[in-house]
Design a protein around this motif. Structure first.
Motif, PDB file in Angstrom:
ATOM      1  N   LEU A   1       0.846  -1.188   0.000  1.00 57.84           N
ATOM      2  CA  LEU A   1       0.000   0.000   0.000  1.00 57.84           C
ATOM      3  C   LEU A   1       0.882   1.238   0.000  1.00 57.84           C
ATOM      4  CD1 LEU A   1      -2.601  -0.984   2.765  1.00 57.84           C
ATOM      5  CD2 LEU A   1      -2.886  -1.177   0.291  1.00 57.84           C
ATOM      6  N   LEU A   2       0.524   2.193  -0.819  1.00 60.57           N
ATOM      7  CA  LEU A   2       1.240   3.467  -0.873  1.00 60.57           C
ATOM      8  C   LEU A   2       0.261   4.590  -0.586  1.00 60.57           C
ATOM      9  CD1 LEU A   2       3.925   4.956  -1.634  1.00 60.57           C
ATOM     10  CD2 LEU A   2       2.954   5.204  -3.919  1.00 60.57           C
ATOM     11  N   GLY A   3       0.502   5.345   0.463  1.00 62.29           N
ATOM     12  CA  GLY A   3      -0.313   6.516   0.768  1.00 62.29           C
ATOM     13  C   GLY A   3       0.174   7.703  -0.048  1.00 62.29           C
TER      14      GLY A   3
ATOM     15  N   ALA B   1       4.234  16.856   6.226  1.00 61.25           N
ATOM     16  CA  ALA B   1       4.176  15.629   7.031  1.00 61.25           C
ATOM     17  C   ALA B   1       4.291  14.393   6.156  1.00 61.25           C
ATOM     18  CB  ALA B   1       2.876  15.596   7.841  1.00 61.25           C
ATOM     19  N   TRP B   2       3.661  14.448   4.991  1.00 66.10           N
ATOM     20  CA  TRP B   2       3.700  13.310   4.063  1.00 66.10           C
ATOM     21  C   TRP B   2       5.111  13.041   3.559  1.00 66.10           C
ATOM     22  CZ3 TRP B   2       4.635  13.303  -1.332  1.00 66.10           C
ATOM     23  CH2 TRP B   2       4.309  12.112  -1.989  1.00 66.10           C
TER      24      TRP B   2
ATOM     25  N   ASP C   1       5.103  10.637   7.806  1.00 70.80           N
ATOM     26  CA  ASP C   1       4.478  10.662   9.131  1.00 70.80           C
ATOM     27  C   ASP C   1       2.953  10.579   8.969  1.00 70.80           C
ATOM     28  OD1 ASP C   1       3.586  11.119  11.706  1.00 70.80           O
ATOM     29  OD2 ASP C   1       5.063  12.688  12.116  1.00 70.80           O
ATOM     30  N   LEU C   2       2.426   9.364   8.948  1.00 71.20           N
ATOM     31  CA  LEU C   2       0.999   9.157   8.709  1.00 71.20           C
ATOM     32  C   LEU C   2       0.152   9.728   9.841  1.00 71.20           C
ATOM     33  CD1 LEU C   2      -0.804   7.887   6.567  1.00 71.20           C
ATOM     34  CD2 LEU C   2      -0.672   5.722   7.811  1.00 71.20           C
TER      35      LEU C   2
ATOM     36  N   HIS D   1      -6.678   7.629   3.534  1.00 70.25           N
ATOM     37  CA  HIS D   1      -7.382   6.347   3.555  1.00 70.25           C
ATOM     38  C   HIS D   1      -6.659   5.314   4.426  1.00 70.25           C
ATOM     39  CE1 HIS D   1     -10.497   7.127   0.548  1.00 70.25           C
ATOM     40  NE2 HIS D   1      -9.596   7.854  -0.090  1.00 70.25           N
ATOM     41  N   LEU D   2      -5.448   5.617   4.834  1.00 68.46           N
ATOM     42  CA  LEU D   2      -4.661   4.667   5.617  1.00 68.46           C
ATOM     43  C   LEU D   2      -4.584   5.025   7.092  1.00 68.46           C
ATOM     44  CD1 LEU D   2      -1.658   4.087   3.153  1.00 68.46           C
ATOM     45  CD2 LEU D   2      -3.822   2.831   3.314  1.00 68.46           C
ATOM     46  N   CYS D   3      -5.330   6.026   7.523  1.00 67.44           N
ATOM     47  CA  CYS D   3      -5.263   6.426   8.933  1.00 67.44           C
ATOM     48  C   CYS D   3      -6.645   6.810   9.441  1.00 67.44           C
ATOM     49  CB  CYS D   3      -4.277   7.583   9.120  1.00 67.44           C
ATOM     50  SG  CYS D   3      -4.594   9.019   8.076  1.00 67.44           S
ATOM     51  N   GLY D   4      -6.761   6.881  10.759  1.00 66.49           N
ATOM     52  CA  GLY D   4      -8.028   7.222  11.378  1.00 66.49           C
ATOM     53  C   GLY D   4      -8.963   6.031  11.474  1.00 66.49           C
TER      54      GLY D   4
END
Length: 249
Positions: free
Chosen positions: A12-14, A172-173, A177-178, A230-233
């Motif tokens: 997966l790549l954010g 941040a990206w 730093d997710l 889509h990869l956090c929270g």
């Protein structure tokens, strides 16, 4: 931000869909991820969403102008494109205006996906999409009109916020730093309005997870590129997949 799904050939790549115009740099792990992959999976094909942006029936659609104060509506009309697929503003579905409006107040260049897609097309590397334009439109149509109204009113009260948020999130990206990306997003007023996160992130994550499970047994090295949020929270894509991940280093 660049993660291996344990026990699979899927990573997966954010991504960031847009970069600030003053910071066009792509971090090295983007190129490394692309080079590793034998196949790519993107969210959707952006140009195909254009036919879904406008109301199909003026008789049944609530006028967008009715969702805003006269002053906010006038100010939004002033900055809106007067020609092209986004014109006129009055013809757009409310969710379409909500998605497009912040970008009118940002100075941006293209982000990760167009760059990777050009490379894939040039090199004949196969790619596919997680959703169709119809899927995207159906999800965004679920945003409550009250949330659209509130979000557009907030935007017109502080039109510098989208650029500030984009620049902070991009910084941040770049650092991978997710957690910081998520923290910055939830500080954005629009992000916290009822129904917006659900439609833009949560519902789509659940649908994507169901489709991605079929890819987990593929032998090809497959890179799935989705927006970093889509990869956090809560209800992020990783949790929806029920998979364990490890950072690619």
């Amino acid at each position: 931000m660049y993660l291996q799904l344990t026990g699979t050939q899927v990573r997966l790549l954010g991504s960031m869909h847009l970069f600030p115009a003053t910071s066009r740099r792509t971090p090295p792990w983007i190129a490394e991820a692309y080079d590793w992959a034998e196949a790519l999976v993107f969210e959707s094909d952006p140009p195909t969403i254009l036919p879904f942006l406008k109301t199909q029936s003026a008789k049944t659609a609530e006028p967008l102008s009715s969702l805003l104060s006269a002053d906010a509506w006038q100010r939004l009309q002033t900055v809106w494109p007067t020609d092209g697929p986004l014109a006129p503003l009055s013809a757009l579905r409310p969710w379409a205006a909500l998605i497009v409006a912040p970008t009118l107040f940002q100075q941006v260049v293209e982000g990760v996906e167009p760059r990777l897609m050009r490379s894939a097309l040039a090199q004949g590397k196969p790619f596919q999409y997680l959703e169709t334009a119809q899927h995207v439109a159906d999800s965004l149509e679920s945003i409550p009109l009250e949330a659209v109204s509130a979000a557009l009113a907030l935007l017109m009260s502080d039109t510098s916020e989208p650029q500030r948020t984009l620049e902070r999130m991009h910084d941040a990206w770049l650092l991978g730093d997710l957690q910081a990306v998520h923290r910055i997003a939830v500080e954005s007023p629009m992000f916290n309005l009822p129904g917006i996160r659900t439609a833009i992130l949560d519902a789509r994550n659940r649908a994507w997870a169901a489709r991605l499970k079929a890819l987990l047994v593929r032998p090809e090295r497959t890179l799935v590129v989705v927006g970093a949020l889509h990869l956090c929270g809560p209800e992020n894509l990783i949790d929806c997949l029920g998979a364990s991940v490890e950072p690619v280093v």
